[in-house]
Scaffold this active site. Structure first.
Site, short mmCIF file in Angstrom:
data_model
loop_
_atom_site.label_atom_id
_atom_site.label_comp_id
_atom_site.label_asym_id
_atom_site.label_seq_id
_atom_site.Cartn_x
_atom_site.Cartn_y
_atom_site.Cartn_z
N ASP A 1 0.81 -1.23 0.00
CA ASP A 1 0.00 0.00 0.00
C ASP A 1 0.84 1.28 0.00
O ASP A 1 0.42 2.31 0.53
CB ASP A 1 -0.97 0.02 1.19
CG ASP A 1 -1.87 -1.19 1.21
OD1 ASP A 1 -2.19 -1.69 0.11
OD2 ASP A 1 -2.26 -1.64 2.30
N LYS B 1 1.82 2.18 -5.09
CA LYS B 1 2.38 1.64 -6.33
C LYS B 1 1.48 1.90 -7.53
O LYS B 1 1.94 2.25 -8.61
CB LYS B 1 2.61 0.13 -6.20
CG LYS B 1 3.59 -0.26 -5.11
CD LYS B 1 3.65 -1.75 -4.91
CE LYS B 1 2.39 -2.37 -4.31
NZ LYS B 1 2.08 -1.97 -2.93
N GLY C 1 -4.46 -4.26 -3.89
CA GLY C 1 -5.47 -3.23 -4.16
C GLY C 1 -4.69 -1.99 -4.55
O GLY C 1 -4.07 -1.36 -3.70
N HIS C 2 -4.65 -1.68 -5.82
CA HIS C 2 -3.85 -0.56 -6.32
C HIS C 2 -4.78 0.57 -6.76
O HIS C 2 -5.55 0.42 -7.70
CB HIS C 2 -2.96 -1.02 -7.49
CG HIS C 2 -1.91 -2.00 -7.06
ND1 HIS C 2 -1.00 -2.56 -7.92
CD2 HIS C 2 -1.62 -2.52 -5.82
CE1 HIS C 2 -0.21 -3.37 -7.24
NE2 HIS C 2 -0.57 -3.38 -5.98
#
Ligand code: GDP
Ligand code: IMO
Ligand code: MG
Length: 435
Positions: free
Chosen positions: A12, A15, A39-40
């Site tokens: 997190d 990225k 989760g991006h």
């Protein structure tokens, strides 16, 4: 060359936003490990999007995006994500490619993840429960199913064999959950996956490189969650460091160029396991609120603390990081003082190396303190305009890691990235001095 973007902490780090920022300079963006545990977050037309399996370059129309063999893919989660992305007019049939060798996450993997976590009680990993661990176990245990198997006549039988094996394991765990809704959704999503560009990722990427394309490899999770070098067993099940790029895409180490490491200006972790600089006081709570530190995949509150330079140095060494991106520096705008950990005081004395196992270890972080800048920095558009105190903090990080902080991210927006020295070009830093 294949340049790499890696998270240098416990995930997190931002990225997704940084890959999206760089994507315009690359022809191919490739995920090489992890799965929907990632989760991006990025912003497209001011709308927030969270990607889990699809590479974060997908909103740049000229890029081709590859889900590499090192990824574990959940057809159900993938098909939902396709819907999200296609709503923005992205043509995934044109710009998304999936390695036939990527392993499948099947519903019983998710059930096993839940059962395993439940059985661990207080010792649980804090997994995202996406079936990541069980899917990688089947991969290395040589029982797994791959995306390419979907088109083989024996798929049904192989799937049933694996499912039966999992059901026996679930019995052992005395798992009582109902898996039928997951299985229905899984079945319903297979045709979409079959209809995508399922290819040999390794030939695809090497051909792109031979033709002169620039490739950006997008890491998921963070280096301190690496299965070998992270805070084991509180880690994920893949190689999150730069070495994972070679096995996760099928490219040789000689093809790897810049290793761009993303670190927050402070530190967060979600899930269990050691976190030496964690702040359990009001400062930690303020970081969580100001930084909006809640998981992009699970919504869980993230644990917050100061930047840990012992850990950062360690992972820069492991991955040969050539440039740093410092994200969320703006979150520190209202904090004074600001601290960074330069050593761990343990019962054996003070250390600046990562010990064998820091879980449960009595560690007192040794901090260097910096005066806060107490100015809003979100609207700044040039590195030179950043407050002097922030520049001094950045200089300290550069001195300690011997890696330049080439980029500073001062907000979640697509254009909120400041470049140090105004030099955006690729430049390899000098060798670290030899002892
Ligand atoms: P990832 O998994 O590394 O892609 O990071 P996540 O998307 O899980 O979490 C990063 C969060 O920080 C997201 O909500 C981003 O929108 C946000 N973010 C990224 N960079 C910045 C930044 O420089 N400043 C602020 N305030 N938020 C940021
Ligand atoms: P991105 O790519 C933060 C953590 C989980 C748990 C451990 C194992 O968004 O940075 P897993 O589901 O892999 O079995 O969970 O790893 N974790 C992450 N933490 N960001 C992530 O991904 C993560 N992916 C897994 O919280 O502690
Ligand atoms: Mg994330």
């Amino acid at each position: 060359m294949v340049d790499v973007i890696l998270g240098l902490q416990w995930g997190d780090e931002g990225k997704g936003k940084i890959v999206d920022y760089f994507a315009g300079r690359y022809q191919v963006i490739a995920r090489f490990q992890g799965g929907p545990n990632a989760g991006h977050t990025l912003y497209v037309e001011d709308q927030k999007v969270v990607l889990h399996t699809i590479p974060s370059g997908v909103f740049h129309p000229h890029t081709r995006n590859l889900i590499g063999n090192g990824v574990v893919l959940d057809p159900e989660s993938f098909s939902k994500e396709c819907g999200t992305v296609e709503a923005f007019g992205v043509d995934l049939k044109k710009n998304l490619f999936i390695s036939e060798k990527a392993h499948l996450i099947i519903p019983t993997h998710r059930a096993l993840d839940m059962a395993s976590e439940e059985s661990k009680g207080l010792e649980k990993i804090g997994s995202t429960l996406k079936g990541i661990g069980p899917a990688y176990m089947d991969k290395t245990g040589r029982n797994g199913l791959r995306v390419g198997d979907l088109k083989q006549p024996g798929f049904r039988a192989a799937y049933q064999r694996l499912r039966q094996m999992h059901l026996r394991m679930l019995d052992y765990y005395r798992f009582s959950g109902d898996i039928s809704p997951m299985e229905e959704a899984f079945e319903a999503s297979l045709d979409l996956l079959r209809s995508m560009n399922l290819i040999s990722g390794e030939y695809f990427i090497n051909k792109c490189l031979d033709e002169g394309d620039q490739v950006l490899a997008e890491g998921a999770q963070g280096s301190m969650l690496d299965v070998d070098f992270g805070t084991y067993p509180y880690v994920t099940s893949s190689s999150t460091i730069s070495a994972g790029v070679c096995t996760g895409l099928g490219v040789s180490p000689s093809r790897v160029g810049e290793v761009i490491g993303v670190t927050k200006a402070y530190c967060t972790r979600v899930g269990s396991g050691a976190f030496p600089t964690e702040l359990l006081d009001g400062v930690g709570e303020s970081l969580r609120v100001t930084g909006n530190e809640f998981g992009a995949t699970t919504g869980r509150p993230r644990r917050c603390g100061w930047l840990d330079l012992v850990a950062l140095n360690y992972v820069c060494m492991l991955s040969g990081v050539t440039q740093l991106v410092m994200t969320k520096s703006d979150v520190l705008d209202g904090f004074d003082p600001i601290r960074a950990c330069t050593g761990y005081r343990c019962p054996e004395g003070e250390i600046s190396r990562m010990p064998f196992d820091i879980n449960g270890m009595e560690i007192k972080p040794q901090y260097e303190s910096f005066p806060g800048w107490l100015t809003e920095t979100n609207a700044i558009s040039r590195f030179e305009e950043l407050p002097q105190q922030m520049k001094e903090f950045i200089r300290f990080v550069e001195d300690r890691t011997r890696v330049p902080v080439k980029y500073v991210s001062n907000g979640p927006g697509r254009d909120q990235v400041l470049v140090q020295d105004g030099k955006e070009g690729k430049k390899r830093v000098p060798e670290r001095p030899k002892k």
